[in-house]
Enzyme design. Structure first.
Site, mmCIF file in Angstrom:
data_model
loop_
_atom_site.group_PDB
_atom_site.id
_atom_site.type_symbol
_atom_site.label_atom_id
_atom_site.label_comp_id
_atom_site.label_asym_id
_atom_site.label_seq_id
_atom_site.Cartn_x
_atom_site.Cartn_y
_atom_site.Cartn_z
ATOM 1 N N ASP A 1 69.117 -18.475 105.788
ATOM 2 C CA ASP A 1 69.488 -19.324 106.927
ATOM 3 C C ASP A 1 69.529 -18.453 108.190
ATOM 4 O O ASP A 1 69.005 -17.328 108.188
ATOM 5 C CB ASP A 1 70.805 -20.081 106.643
ATOM 6 N N ASN B 1 65.612 -28.334 109.535
ATOM 7 C CA ASN B 1 64.737 -27.353 108.884
ATOM 8 C C ASN B 1 63.269 -27.672 109.139
ATOM 9 O O ASN B 1 62.867 -28.832 109.154
ATOM 10 C CB ASN B 1 65.010 -27.315 107.382
HETATM 11 P P1 OAD Z 1 72.703 -22.004 110.340
HETATM 12 O O1 OAD Z 1 72.160 -20.754 109.763
HETATM 13 O O2 OAD Z 1 73.298 -21.935 111.688
HETATM 14 O O3 OAD Z 1 73.817 -22.575 109.362
HETATM 15 C C1 OAD Z 1 73.655 -22.606 107.975
HETATM 16 C C2 OAD Z 1 74.997 -22.905 107.362
HETATM 17 O O4 OAD Z 1 74.821 -23.081 105.961
HETATM 18 C C3 OAD Z 1 76.015 -21.798 107.560
HETATM 19 O O5 OAD Z 1 77.134 -22.328 108.263
HETATM 20 C C4 OAD Z 1 76.369 -21.354 106.151
HETATM 21 O O6 OAD Z 1 77.769 -21.147 106.003
HETATM 22 C C5 OAD Z 1 75.944 -22.523 105.302
HETATM 23 N N1 OAD Z 1 75.498 -22.126 103.952
HETATM 24 C C6 OAD Z 1 74.503 -21.283 103.615
HETATM 25 N N2 OAD Z 1 74.363 -21.199 102.281
HETATM 26 C C7 OAD Z 1 75.328 -21.992 101.738
HETATM 27 C C8 OAD Z 1 75.720 -22.340 100.397
HETATM 28 N N3 OAD Z 1 75.074 -21.856 99.332
HETATM 29 N N4 OAD Z 1 76.751 -23.207 100.238
HETATM 30 C C9 OAD Z 1 77.408 -23.702 101.308
HETATM 31 N N5 OAD Z 1 77.082 -23.429 102.588
HETATM 32 C C10 OAD Z 1 76.057 -22.592 102.823
HETATM 33 O O7 OAD Z 1 71.557 -23.095 110.241
HETATM 34 P P2 OAD Z 1 71.402 -24.471 111.057
HETATM 35 O O8 OAD Z 1 72.718 -25.113 111.281
HETATM 36 O O9 OAD Z 1 70.349 -25.231 110.386
HETATM 37 O O10 OAD Z 1 66.481 -23.784 115.091
HETATM 38 O O11 OAD Z 1 70.856 -23.912 112.438
HETATM 39 C C11 OAD Z 1 70.418 -24.809 113.422
HETATM 40 C C12 OAD Z 1 69.204 -24.276 114.137
HETATM 41 O O12 OAD Z 1 69.461 -22.946 114.596
HETATM 42 C C13 OAD Z 1 67.977 -24.115 113.273
HETATM 43 O O13 OAD Z 1 67.282 -25.324 113.086
HETATM 44 C C14 OAD Z 1 67.156 -23.119 114.032
HETATM 45 C C15 OAD Z 1 68.228 -22.197 114.547
HETATM 46 O O14 OAD Z 1 67.987 -21.680 115.812
HETATM 47 C C16 OAD Z 1 65.134 -23.578 115.237
HETATM 48 O O15 OAD Z 1 64.525 -22.770 114.588
HETATM 49 C C17 OAD Z 1 64.474 -24.441 116.233
#
Ligand code: OAD
Length: 266
Positions: free
Chosen positions: A41, A113
């Site tokens: 992520d 995503n």
């Molecule tokens: P983030 O990386 O900001 O958030 C992912 C979340 O998933 C985090 O808060 C983690 O705690 C949680 N997480 C990861 N693995 C987990 C698991 N196994 N169980 C529970 N929780 C888990 O990703 P997004 O919110 O999608 O934009 O980020 C938003 C945007 O920021 C993305 O679309 C991207 C980025 O800039 C673009 O690329 C245009």
């Protein structure tokens, strides 16, 4: 962080009732769900933003001004991160959400995503709010190119160029500094606004405007369910909160085997 079974089961029983009783459920997913497929992520400690790439901050590489000025650096970065996405497979979260839809319990799936995994899992009512690595256009003449055309060029180290006019090809991904697609945005406002249940899975809920979608549901008093290992700014508004996506999606998949199909309203 896996929750104790007794605590988890008690909450999950409430969720089952919420799903059964809702005639309009919407889901927002983020990069966290694809970590179960092996894709990092952005904001976890092992996320894409945790370290610089060469001398650049990755958020800088993902801005539209940077792309316009440095397409060769963008594609060098993307070669490692985005042009191998076809090698990953959907996981239990993706397949459970596809089943939820097929059984008539999901009105709309909004994902931040770009990894194409929801569609690969079979989701149809899927809105990719930040676009998708599947589609590309020439920045000069707007000619269309699919992932299958662009990926081999990028993996060879090339900046992909239009075969018609030689312009630089850009993925249909919303870069920082670009607007979201208007149609997708209005569908989101409409659906989150009249949803009877909203699930947010694996998103830090910090990037706007997607981070505000759940507010439309919550402001009308409908339940919000969050699954995230870390805290989010919406936790105090959540009816239920789970911490582990693997634990959550396994239980959801089991529950779905017992759930009768019903005719969707839309
Ligand atoms: P983030 O990386 O900001 O958030 C992912 C979340 O998933 C985090 O808060 C983690 O705690 C949680 N997480 C990861 N693995 C987990 C698991 N196994 N169980 C529970 N929780 C888990 O990703 P997004 O919110 O999608 O934009 O980020 C938003 C945007 O920021 C993305 O679309 C991207 C980025 O800039 C673009 O690329 C245009």
């Amino acid at each position: 962080m896996v929750e104790k079974e007794a605590v988890f089961s008690k909450k999950f029983e409430i969720l089952k009732a919420l799903i059964k009783n809702s005639r309009s459920t919407v889901v927002l997913t983020g990069a966290g769900i694809s970590t179960l497929s092996g894709i990092p992520d952005f904001r976890s400690s092992s996320g894409v933003y945790a370290n610089n790439w060469k001398t650049y901050q990755v958020e800088e590489i993902l801005s539209i001004s940077f792309f316009k000025n440095n397409p060769e650096i963008f594609y060098e970065w993307a070669k490692e991160y985005w042009y191998k996405l076809d090698t990953y497979q959907p996981n239990t979260v993706h397949t459970a959400l596809a089943t939820l839809e097929q059984k008539g319990y999901l009105e709309g799936l909004f994902t931040q995503n770009i990894d194409m995994l929801h569609k690969k899992a079979g989701s149809k009512k899927c809105y990719e709010v930040h676009g998708s690595a599947e589609h590309h256009h020439c920045t000069n003449c707007n000619a269309y190119y699919p992932y299958q055309h662009v990926a081999p060029l990028v993996l060879e180290g090339q900046v992909p160029r239009c075969t018609e006019c030689g312009g630089v090809i850009k993925p249909d991904i919303v870069f920082y500094g670009e607007n979201l697609d208007g149609f997708t945005l209005s569908r989101a406002y409409e659906m989150f606004n009249h949803a009877q249940l909203c699930l947010v899975l694996g998103s830090s809920l910090v990037v706007q405007p997607a981070a505000s979608f759940p507010a439309y549901t919550v402001h009308r008093g409908a339940p919000l369910v969050i699954v995230n290992a870390q805290k989010t700014s919406f936790d105090s508004s959540a009816t239920l909160r789970f911490t582990d996506l693997q634990q959550f999606s396994s239980a959801l998949a089991d529950f779905l085997t017992t759930l009768e199909s019903r005719k969707p309203l839309v």
